[in-house]
Write a protein that holds these residues in place. Structure first.
Motif, PDB file in Angstrom:
ATOM      1  N   CYS A   3       0.824  -0.841  -0.006  1.00 29.60           N
ATOM      2  CA  CYS A   3      -0.143   0.044   0.055  1.00 29.60           C
ATOM      3  C   CYS A   3       1.020   0.962   0.559  1.00 29.60           C
ATOM      4  N   ALA A   4       2.546   1.551   0.423  1.00 33.38           N
ATOM      5  CA  ALA A   4       2.783   2.726   0.953  1.00 33.38           C
ATOM      6  C   ALA A   4       3.135   2.362  -0.520  1.00 33.38           C
ATOM      7  N   SER A   5       3.826   2.229  -1.519  1.00 36.96           N
ATOM      8  CA  SER A   5       4.367   2.053  -2.558  1.00 36.96           C
ATOM      9  C   SER A   5       3.313   2.586  -3.564  1.00 36.96           C
ATOM     10  N   VAL A   6       2.363   1.667  -3.707  1.00 32.80           N
ATOM     11  CA  VAL A   6       0.863   2.282  -4.493  1.00 32.80           C
ATOM     12  C   VAL A   6       0.550   3.718  -3.785  1.00 32.80           C
ATOM     13  N   GLN A   7       0.702   3.948  -2.520  1.00 37.82           N
ATOM     14  CA  GLN A   7       0.133   5.832  -2.398  1.00 37.82           C
ATOM     15  C   GLN A   7       1.493   6.591  -2.764  1.00 37.82           C
ATOM     16  N   GLU A   8       2.522   5.973  -3.257  1.00 37.02           N
ATOM     17  CA  GLU A   8       3.875   7.070  -3.779  1.00 37.02           C
ATOM     18  C   GLU A   8       3.408   7.249  -5.036  1.00 37.02           C
ATOM     19  N   GLU A   9       2.724   5.656  -6.454  1.00 34.20           N
ATOM     20  CA  GLU A   9       2.513   6.110  -7.385  1.00 34.20           C
ATOM     21  C   GLU A   9       1.391   6.763  -7.430  1.00 34.20           C
ATOM     22  N   VAL A  63     -11.043  13.567 -11.168  1.00 35.78           N
ATOM     23  CA  VAL A  63     -10.714  13.018 -10.564  1.00 35.78           C
ATOM     24  C   VAL A  63      -9.353  12.449 -10.234  1.00 35.78           C
ATOM     25  N   HIS A  64      -8.715  13.178  -8.648  1.00 36.78           N
ATOM     26  CA  HIS A  64      -7.735  12.336  -8.175  1.00 36.78           C
ATOM     27  C   HIS A  64      -7.944  10.784  -7.606  1.00 36.78           C
ATOM     28  N   PHE A  65      -7.166  10.592  -7.633  1.00 37.64           N
ATOM     29  CA  PHE A  65      -7.229   8.793  -6.976  1.00 37.64           C
ATOM     30  C   PHE A  65      -7.130   8.769  -5.442  1.00 37.64           C
ATOM     31  N   SER A  66      -8.398   8.181  -4.665  1.00 40.41           N
ATOM     32  CA  SER A  66      -8.029   8.060  -3.429  1.00 40.41           C
ATOM     33  C   SER A  66      -7.429   6.530  -2.953  1.00 40.41           C
ATOM     34  N   VAL A  97       0.324   9.087  -6.124  1.00 41.37           N
ATOM     35  CA  VAL A  97       0.531  11.108  -5.744  1.00 41.37           C
ATOM     36  C   VAL A  97       0.984  11.294  -7.928  1.00 41.37           C
ATOM     37  N   LYS A  98       1.871  10.144  -8.333  1.00 36.18           N
ATOM     38  CA  LYS A  98       2.413  10.633  -9.461  1.00 36.18           C
ATOM     39  C   LYS A  98       1.380  10.689 -10.752  1.00 36.18           C
ATOM     40  N   LEU A  99      -0.278  10.061 -10.523  1.00 36.69           N
ATOM     41  CA  LEU A  99      -0.715   9.816 -11.158  1.00 36.69           C
ATOM     42  C   LEU A  99      -1.704  10.872 -10.506  1.00 36.69           C
ATOM     43  N   ASN A 100      -2.120  11.621  -9.799  1.00 34.92           N
ATOM     44  CA  ASN A 100      -2.848  13.100  -9.178  1.00 34.92           C
ATOM     45  C   ASN A 100      -1.804  14.091 -10.397  1.00 34.92           C
ATOM     46  N   LYS A 101      -0.924  14.414 -10.528  1.00 36.41           N
ATOM     47  CA  LYS A 101      -0.751  14.688 -10.743  1.00 36.41           C
ATOM     48  C   LYS A 101      -0.401  15.377 -12.647  1.00 36.41           C
ATOM     49  N   MET A 102      -0.774  13.817 -12.949  1.00 36.50           N
ATOM     50  CA  MET A 102      -0.915  13.293 -14.482  1.00 36.50           C
ATOM     51  C   MET A 102      -2.381  13.939 -14.949  1.00 36.50           C
ATOM     52  N   VAL A 103      -2.695  13.755 -13.728  1.00 40.49           N
ATOM     53  CA  VAL A 103      -4.896  14.078 -13.630  1.00 40.49           C
ATOM     54  C   VAL A 103      -4.911  15.241 -14.021  1.00 40.49           C
ATOM     55  N   ASP A 104      -4.166  16.480 -13.044  1.00 45.67           N
ATOM     56  CA  ASP A 104      -4.325  18.099 -12.693  1.00 45.67           C
ATOM     57  C   ASP A 104      -4.048  18.197 -14.330  1.00 45.67           C
ATOM     58  N   ASN A 105      -2.807  17.936 -14.843  1.00 41.51           N
ATOM     59  CA  ASN A 105      -2.175  18.328 -16.483  1.00 41.51           C
ATOM     60  C   ASN A 105      -3.288  18.099 -17.409  1.00 41.51           C
TER      61      ASN A 105
END
Length: 386
Positions: free
Chosen positions: A292-298, A321-324, A300-308
């Protein structure tokens, strides 16, 4: 005498204690002083007003120094607390009288008119920039204020003239730029027309050679507007050319990357949860926490891609929307539970299928066994009879 001098004490200023001079008439005073070289009583008062010895033995430099010292005290523009326009006017008149007397002492044979002209022509060093140029009326201070207002008006007029010239210069520059743009546009039009004529000539030559005779679909209507007859033909053709050459808008590429990354993350969570038991052991819980910790880091990067992606997507309804992490964990847990149920159902189906196959095999092998038993019994019976 109508030009008699009257003595007054200066503003009750006890710190200076000087007697100031009030001149009832200016022009008669100069004429009276120019009548002789001897120092009169009025001239002595002028010397006293300038804080000089009344015997008349002061040099022009000393007289000028005394006048400048008093001007710093009484000039209305000096800013000093003792500034007074009337007192300064009296000091200035006394200074002019003393200068006239000294000039007559040097040249006793000259006429009164020449001396008056010399006295009037004497310029004060500190008042050159305040020369009223014959403008205004009233006291010297009033004339100076009127002259300053006239200078302000002249300066404003000059500023307006300067701005007008600058506007005219800018308009001329803009006209030159517009003319240059017009020349460039006309040149581009000429080049475009030349290219069009060249292309038309090449097409005519190809048609004359018969290069267009064996084209596929000759004599048939074009089908380039089948998708939407109301669409702009030029826009459709340009989009078709871009699509045929593999072009994709940036938001389409970003959307595809988001979908692929999301699918990878969800598959990783689902497989990791499916490998663990239910309920999990402490070791399995630590493994699940690391995952779950490694997925959380991924994420974060995925949500930045969502913003762009949301910034470049053309329609508001297509934004994401952002992924939780909590939602993804719940999805993985439900998916793993469903996966276990599917596996259990598959195993039960496989078990039932094997039972059915076994029954079928037993049903096929039972008649054969009965025949073989009957045959062996008859053989044994014949042997016994023999």
């Amino acid at each position: 005498m109508s030009y008699l001098l009257h003595l007054l004490v200066s503003r009750g200023d006890l710190c200076h204690g000087h007697f100031l001079l009030v001149l009832s008439q200016q022009s008669p005073l100069l004429r009276t002083l120019s009548s002789g070289v001897q120092i009169s009583r009025s001239l002595q008062e002028c010397y006293r007003l300038l804080q000089l010895p009344d015997e008349g033995g002061s040099s022009p430099a000393q007289v000028k120094e005394a006048y400048l010292r008093l001007a710093k005290l009484y000039h209305p523009d000096s800013g000093a607390p003792t500034a007074d326009a009337e007192l300064f006017a009296r000091v200035e008149e006394a200074y002019r009288a003393v200068l006239a007397h000294q000039s007559r002492a040097k040249q006793p044979d000259r006429g009164t008119e020449v001396e008056d002209e010399n006295s009037r022509g004497t310029a004060l060093a500190h008042r050159h920039y305040l020369s009223p140029e014959g403008v205004g009326s009233g006291t010297p201070f009033q004339r100076e204020r009127q002259y300053r207002q006239i200078r302000v008006d002249r300066a404003a007029e000059k500023v307006l003239n300067y701005r007008q010239r600058e506007h005219e210069r800018a308009a001329a520059a803009e006209g030159a730029l517009a003319e240059r743009d017009l020349r460039q546009r006309s040149q581009k039009i000429k080049i475009t027309q030349a290219v069009e004529r060249l292309v038309e000539d090449l097409i005519q030559e190809s048609m004359a050679r018969g290069d267009f005779r064996n084209l596929s679909g000759a004599g048939k209507p074009l089908r380039k507007f089948e998708h939407n007859p109301f669409a702009d033909p030029m826009t459709h053709n340009l989009n078709r050319i871009l699509i045929d050459n593999g072009y994709q808008p940036p938001w389409v590429i970003t959307q595809r990357d988001l979908r692929e990354t999301t699918a990878q993350i969800r598959n990783r969570l689902l497989e990791g949860r499916a490998r663990l038991g239910d309920p999990m052991t402490p070791k399995e819980r630590s493994q699940w926490a690391q995952l779950c910790a490694s997925v959380q880091e991924e994420l974060v990067k995925l949500n930045k891609m969502v913003d762009n992606y949301n910034l470049i997507v053309p329609m508001l309804s297509m934004q994401m929307v952002h992924f939780s992490l909590s939602r993804e964990i719940d999805r993985a847990v439900k998916g793993a539970y469903q996966h276990r149920l599917d596996q259990q159902r598959a195993r039960e189906k496989e078990r039932e299928r094997r039972k059915e196959e076994k029954k079928r095999a037993n049903a096929l092998t039972k008649p054969n066994n009965y025949r073989q038993g009957l045959t062996s019994w008859m053989k044994n019976l014949l042997r016994l009879k023999l």
